[in-house]
Design a protein around this motif. Structure first.
Motif, PDB file in Angstrom:
ATOM      1  N   GLN A 195      20.855  32.693   3.184  1.00  0.00           N
ATOM      2  CA  GLN A 195      19.503  33.041   3.627  1.00  0.00           C
ATOM      3  C   GLN A 195      18.420  32.208   2.954  1.00  0.00           C
ATOM      4  OE1 GLN A 195      18.992  37.276   3.178  1.00  0.00           O
ATOM      5  NE2 GLN A 195      20.590  37.781   4.666  1.00  0.00           N
ATOM      6  N   ALA A 196      18.539  31.989   1.636  1.00  0.00           N
ATOM      7  CA  ALA A 196      17.483  31.259   0.917  1.00  0.00           C
ATOM      8  C   ALA A 196      17.673  29.749   0.979  1.00  0.00           C
ATOM      9  CB  ALA A 196      17.442  31.724  -0.541  1.00  0.00           C
ATOM     10  N   LEU A 197      18.933  29.304   1.067  1.00  0.00           N
ATOM     11  CA  LEU A 197      19.196  27.863   1.029  1.00  0.00           C
ATOM     12  C   LEU A 197      19.778  27.330   2.321  1.00  0.00           C
ATOM     13  CD1 LEU A 197      20.672  27.714  -2.597  1.00  0.00           C
ATOM     14  CD2 LEU A 197      18.348  27.160  -1.864  1.00  0.00           C
ATOM     15  N   SER A 198      19.949  28.192   3.325  1.00  0.00           N
ATOM     16  CA  SER A 198      20.432  27.787   4.654  1.00  0.00           C
ATOM     17  C   SER A 198      21.775  27.054   4.603  1.00  0.00           C
ATOM     18  CB  SER A 198      19.389  26.901   5.355  1.00  0.00           C
ATOM     19  OG  SER A 198      18.156  27.573   5.479  1.00  0.00           O
ATOM     20  N   ILE A 199      22.681  27.579   3.787  1.00  0.00           N
ATOM     21  CA  ILE A 199      24.003  26.982   3.645  1.00  0.00           C
ATOM     22  C   ILE A 199      25.006  27.798   4.460  1.00  0.00           C
ATOM     23  CG2 ILE A 199      25.823  26.332   2.023  1.00  0.00           C
ATOM     24  CD1 ILE A 199      23.204  24.786   1.671  1.00  0.00           C
ATOM     25  N   SER A 200      25.786  27.114   5.291  1.00  0.00           N
ATOM     26  CA  SER A 200      26.870  27.794   5.996  1.00  0.00           C
ATOM     27  C   SER A 200      28.103  27.759   5.105  1.00  0.00           C
ATOM     28  CB  SER A 200      27.158  27.120   7.341  1.00  0.00           C
ATOM     29  OG  SER A 200      27.558  25.776   7.155  1.00  0.00           O
ATOM     30  N   LEU A 201      28.779  28.880   5.026  1.00  0.00           N
ATOM     31  CA  LEU A 201      29.874  29.049   4.071  1.00  0.00           C
ATOM     32  C   LEU A 201      31.182  29.258   4.813  1.00  0.00           C
ATOM     33  CD1 LEU A 201      30.761  29.416   1.111  1.00  0.00           C
ATOM     34  CD2 LEU A 201      30.120  31.824   1.308  1.00  0.00           C
ATOM     35  N   ILE A 202      32.189  28.465   4.437  1.00  0.00           N
ATOM     36  CA  ILE A 202      33.499  28.536   5.070  1.00  0.00           C
ATOM     37  C   ILE A 202      34.552  28.648   3.977  1.00  0.00           C
ATOM     38  CG2 ILE A 202      35.161  27.351   6.577  1.00  0.00           C
ATOM     39  CD1 ILE A 202      32.734  25.715   7.635  1.00  0.00           C
ATOM     40  N   TYR A 203      35.501  29.554   4.162  1.00  0.00           N
ATOM     41  CA  TYR A 203      36.634  29.654   3.246  1.00  0.00           C
ATOM     42  C   TYR A 203      37.834  28.997   3.906  1.00  0.00           C
ATOM     43  CZ  TYR A 203      34.084  32.766   0.132  1.00  0.00           C
ATOM     44  OH  TYR A 203      33.173  33.277  -0.749  1.00  0.00           O
ATOM     45  N   SER A 204      38.281  27.889   3.321  1.00  0.00           N
ATOM     46  CA  SER A 204      39.403  27.138   3.874  1.00  0.00           C
ATOM     47  C   SER A 204      40.077  26.371   2.750  1.00  0.00           C
ATOM     48  CB  SER A 204      38.915  26.158   4.949  1.00  0.00           C
ATOM     49  OG  SER A 204      39.955  25.275   5.333  1.00  0.00           O
ATOM     50  N   GLY A 205      41.385  26.251   2.832  1.00  0.00           N
ATOM     51  CA  GLY A 205      42.134  25.544   1.794  1.00  0.00           C
ATOM     52  C   GLY A 205      42.385  24.090   2.104  1.00  0.00           C
ATOM     53  N   GLN A 206      41.640  23.506   3.034  1.00  0.00           N
ATOM     54  CA  GLN A 206      41.906  22.137   3.473  1.00  0.00           C
ATOM     55  C   GLN A 206      41.018  21.094   2.817  1.00  0.00           C
ATOM     56  OE1 GLN A 206      44.540  21.769   5.564  1.00  0.00           O
ATOM     57  NE2 GLN A 206      44.697  24.003   5.284  1.00  0.00           N
ATOM     58  N   SER A 207      40.078  21.503   1.948  1.00  0.00           N
ATOM     59  CA  SER A 207      39.100  20.538   1.404  1.00  0.00           C
ATOM     60  C   SER A 207      39.003  20.590  -0.115  1.00  0.00           C
ATOM     61  CB  SER A 207      37.723  20.812   2.025  1.00  0.00           C
ATOM     62  OG  SER A 207      37.761  20.692   3.426  1.00  0.00           O
ATOM     63  N   GLY A 208      40.076  20.942  -0.787  1.00  0.00           N
ATOM     64  CA  GLY A 208      40.031  21.029  -2.237  1.00  0.00           C
ATOM     65  C   GLY A 208      39.468  22.361  -2.676  1.00  0.00           C
ATOM     66  N   ILE A 209      39.138  22.456  -3.960  1.00  0.00           N
ATOM     67  CA  ILE A 209      38.636  23.717  -4.512  1.00  0.00           C
ATOM     68  C   ILE A 209      37.260  24.055  -3.969  1.00  0.00           C
ATOM     69  CG2 ILE A 209      37.841  24.804  -6.657  1.00  0.00           C
ATOM     70  CD1 ILE A 209      40.100  23.338  -8.090  1.00  0.00           C
ATOM     71  N   ARG A 210      36.395  23.062  -3.895  1.00  0.00           N
ATOM     72  CA  ARG A 210      35.031  23.241  -3.379  1.00  0.00           C
ATOM     73  C   ARG A 210      34.589  21.934  -2.758  1.00  0.00           C
ATOM     74  NH1 ARG A 210      30.714  21.471  -5.816  1.00  0.00           N
ATOM     75  NH2 ARG A 210      31.851  21.424  -7.804  1.00  0.00           N
ATOM     76  N   SER A 211      33.975  21.997  -1.580  1.00  0.00           N
ATOM     77  CA  SER A 211      33.465  20.799  -0.921  1.00  0.00           C
ATOM     78  C   SER A 211      32.149  21.127  -0.242  1.00  0.00           C
ATOM     79  CB  SER A 211      34.481  20.278   0.110  1.00  0.00           C
ATOM     80  OG  SER A 211      33.980  19.118   0.761  1.00  0.00           O
ATOM     81  N   PHE A 212      31.118  20.319  -0.546  1.00  0.00           N
ATOM     82  CA  PHE A 212      29.793  20.563   0.022  1.00  0.00           C
ATOM     83  C   PHE A 212      29.342  19.340   0.804  1.00  0.00           C
ATOM     84  CE2 PHE A 212      25.066  20.507  -0.520  1.00  0.00           C
ATOM     85  CZ  PHE A 212      24.809  21.550   0.370  1.00  0.00           C
ATOM     86  N   ASP A 213      28.968  19.553   2.034  1.00  0.00           N
ATOM     87  CA  ASP A 213      28.407  18.519   2.896  1.00  0.00           C
ATOM     88  C   ASP A 213      26.899  18.716   2.923  1.00  0.00           C
ATOM     89  OD1 ASP A 213      27.443  16.960   5.024  1.00  0.00           O
ATOM     90  OD2 ASP A 213      29.315  17.137   6.139  1.00  0.00           O
ATOM     91  N   ALA A 214      26.185  17.874   2.145  1.00  0.00           N
ATOM     92  CA  ALA A 214      24.739  18.052   2.012  1.00  0.00           C
ATOM     93  C   ALA A 214      24.025  17.801   3.330  1.00  0.00           C
ATOM     94  CB  ALA A 214      24.201  17.115   0.933  1.00  0.00           C
ATOM     95  N   GLU A 215      24.532  16.863   4.136  1.00  0.00           N
ATOM     96  CA  GLU A 215      23.860  16.539   5.392  1.00  0.00           C
ATOM     97  C   GLU A 215      23.961  17.684   6.394  1.00  0.00           C
ATOM     98  OE1 GLU A 215      24.007  13.089   8.877  1.00  0.00           O
ATOM     99  OE2 GLU A 215      25.068  12.798   6.985  1.00  0.00           O
ATOM    100  N   MET A 216      25.137  18.312   6.456  1.00  0.00           N
ATOM    101  CA  MET A 216      25.348  19.408   7.399  1.00  0.00           C
ATOM    102  C   MET A 216      25.091  20.780   6.781  1.00  0.00           C
ATOM    103  SD  MET A 216      26.119  17.819  10.127  1.00  0.00           S
ATOM    104  CE  MET A 216      26.646  19.196  11.136  1.00  0.00           C
ATOM    105  N   SER A 217      24.869  20.820   5.463  1.00  0.00           N
ATOM    106  CA  SER A 217      24.674  22.079   4.727  1.00  0.00           C
ATOM    107  C   SER A 217      25.863  23.012   4.894  1.00  0.00           C
ATOM    108  CB  SER A 217      23.379  22.785   5.187  1.00  0.00           C
ATOM    109  OG  SER A 217      22.256  22.009   4.846  1.00  0.00           O
TER     110      SER A 217
END
Length: 474
Positions: A195-217
């Motif tokens: 809500q505050a940072l407009s980040i879409s959150l996905i739980y998936s084991g295909q991208s390592g422990i944590r992966s953030f796409d800054a362009e797509m949020s």
């Protein structure tokens, strides 16, 4: 010559006694005075003597610090710590320290500053010595230059593993998120990200422990991690975005040499701020002291892992509200120290393994069991160590779990604050294990566990005599 002031501290003394739930008779016995004399002290009918101030600082080092001592008392405490360095044969008497702080404060402050510079210089020399004596036949100035991760590790060390601006900013953010809970919950962090940072959150084991796409949020979190690890990764991403300006300001002041080291510091500071968010300073410190640093109980309250809780305890170095000075480290199955910090006089080996006599190595092989040890370093300082072997699941059969151990400890001065010291006989010489930092810089001539001789000593070899090792240290 200035007139020595008289210190009346009845209210502080009573607050100390009541916070420890002590009767007047109990505290009087500990101080070596009568109950009636203590009553007079608490009612400001008598001033505290230098000897009593010294006794209080010795018996209750963290409490006495918290009770708002003035500048002269703080200077006396700093002088006491500096003069107690094993470099000196014996510390100065309390009366002399008090007179020095009151009558020559400028000289006293310079003595304390010089001692701190001496201690830091010794640490840096030890780092250089280890770097130059690593087994690298091609070592030269370029080869022994500090790598980016070493620069970041050393930066945290000389910052005393405490970053005030980040800690306070994370604590403020925690107040917004946690409500009445001790720590922001997973749902509160997820909601703020969305809500505050407009980040879409996905739980998936295909991208390592944590992966953030800054362009797509888009933020992807591996659901196979333990719940505490997933929550920490969410907190890491939250603070790296919400506190970005504060983090970048610290990096700018660090003046690191390469882009890689600055990027690593960004990651390290985000991890630091995530820990401060999940374990807000004041509440965490107060809870830890109330529970006498019982890691499992603290972790249950704040919803953190055993390792996260230990690490946070080593960062409580805020001026005016310091915690017990701890050392903390993480050791892998090969004996490599992968995390380390010490707010005590104990310093860790930068290269190679640590002392094999240290209990943390045994803990690696025995997961989920807490081991304790009373150890003494070559400088004569004694420590209470707690170590526990941990297994971090990978979430899949295809990747083996991570196995390592963490260790937390303090000088025996603070043993009363550390629940793991309760079963140790601190007065028994037979209970003490003589440890070193690493074989390369350990001066002990009679260690049965020595892997190789110290780098600054000659060795003597007698072909006709064989001990545990095939040489004697000159």
């Amino acid at each position: 010559m200035p007139v020595r002031r008289r210190l009346f501290a009845g209210q502080r003394l009573r607050a100390l006694r009541e916070s420890r739930e002590l009767r007047q008779a109990d505290l009087a016995t500990a101080l070596g005075v009568s109950a009636s004399y203590l009553s007079q002290l608490e009612n400001d009918q008598r001033p505290l003597t230098s000897a009593l101030i010294e006794k209080l600082a010795s018996l209750f080092p963290v409490d006495w610090q918290d009770l708002g001592t003035d500048g002269t008392e703080q200077l006396v405490v700093a002088l006491r710590e500096a003069s107690a360095d094993p470099l000196f044969a014996e510390p100065l008497p309390p009366d002399q320290l008090a007179r020095l702080a009151e009558q020559n404060p400028a000289f006293a402050e310079r003595f304390v500053a010089l001692h701190e510079a001496y201690r830091r210089t010794g640490q840096r020399l030890a780092m250089v010595d280890e770097a130059l004596t690593t087994e690298n036949p091609a070592a030269d100035t370029a080869a022994t230059a500090r790598l980016p991760w070493e620069q970041v590790r050393d930066w945290f060390h000389f910052a005393n593993n405490y970053v005030d601006t980040l800690d306070r900013a994370a604590e403020k953010l925690a107040r917004q998120l946690r409500g009445r809970a001790p720590s922001p919950g997973t749902e509160a962090i997820e909601t703020h990200l969305r809500q505050a940072l407009s980040i879409s959150l996905i739980y998936s084991g295909q991208s390592g422990i944590r992966s953030f796409d800054a362009e797509m949020s888009h933020l992807v979190i591996d659901p196979g991690q333990p719940a505490e690890s997933r929550r920490f990764q969410l907190a890491h991403q939250l603070v790296s975005l919400a506190l970005r300006d504060e983090i970048l300001a610290v990096i700018e002041g660090a003046k690191l040499q390469s882009a890689a080291s600055r990027q690593l510091l960004f990651v390290g500071l985000s991890n630091y701020a995530a820990g401060a968010l999940l374990m807000p300073y004041d509440d965490f410190r107060r809870t830890a002291r109330t529970l006498r640093h019982d890691i499992d109980r603290i972790a249950q309250i704040f919803g953190t892992s055993f390792e996260q809780t230990c690490h946070r305890l080593s960062t409580l170095q805020r001026d005016g509200a310091k915690g017990v000075p701890f050392f903390f480290c993480r050791v892998d199955m090969a004996g490599n120290i992968t995390k380390r910090h010490s707010a005590t006089r104990l310093q860790f080996a930068r290269f190679g393994g640590a002392c094999p006599l240290w209990i943390v190595h045994e803990a690696v092989a025995v997961p989920d069991r807490i081991l304790v040890q009373l150890a003494e370093t070559p400088d004569g300082v004694r420590y209470v160590s707690m170590a526990k072997g941990l297994v971090k699941p990978s979430g899949t059969f295809e990747r083996p779990p991570r196995r390592y151990a963490v260790a937390l400890g303090c000088e025996t001065t603070h043993a009363g604050e550390f629940i793991y010291a309760d079963g140790l006989d601190l007065a028994s010489e037979r209970s003490v294990v003589p440890i070193g930092i690493s074989c390369r810089i350990c001066p002990r001539p009679d260690c049965d566990q020595r892997a190789f001789p110290p780098s600054d000593r000659e060795i003597e070899v007698d072909p006709d005599h064989r001990g545990v090792v095939p040489y004697r240290i000159g």
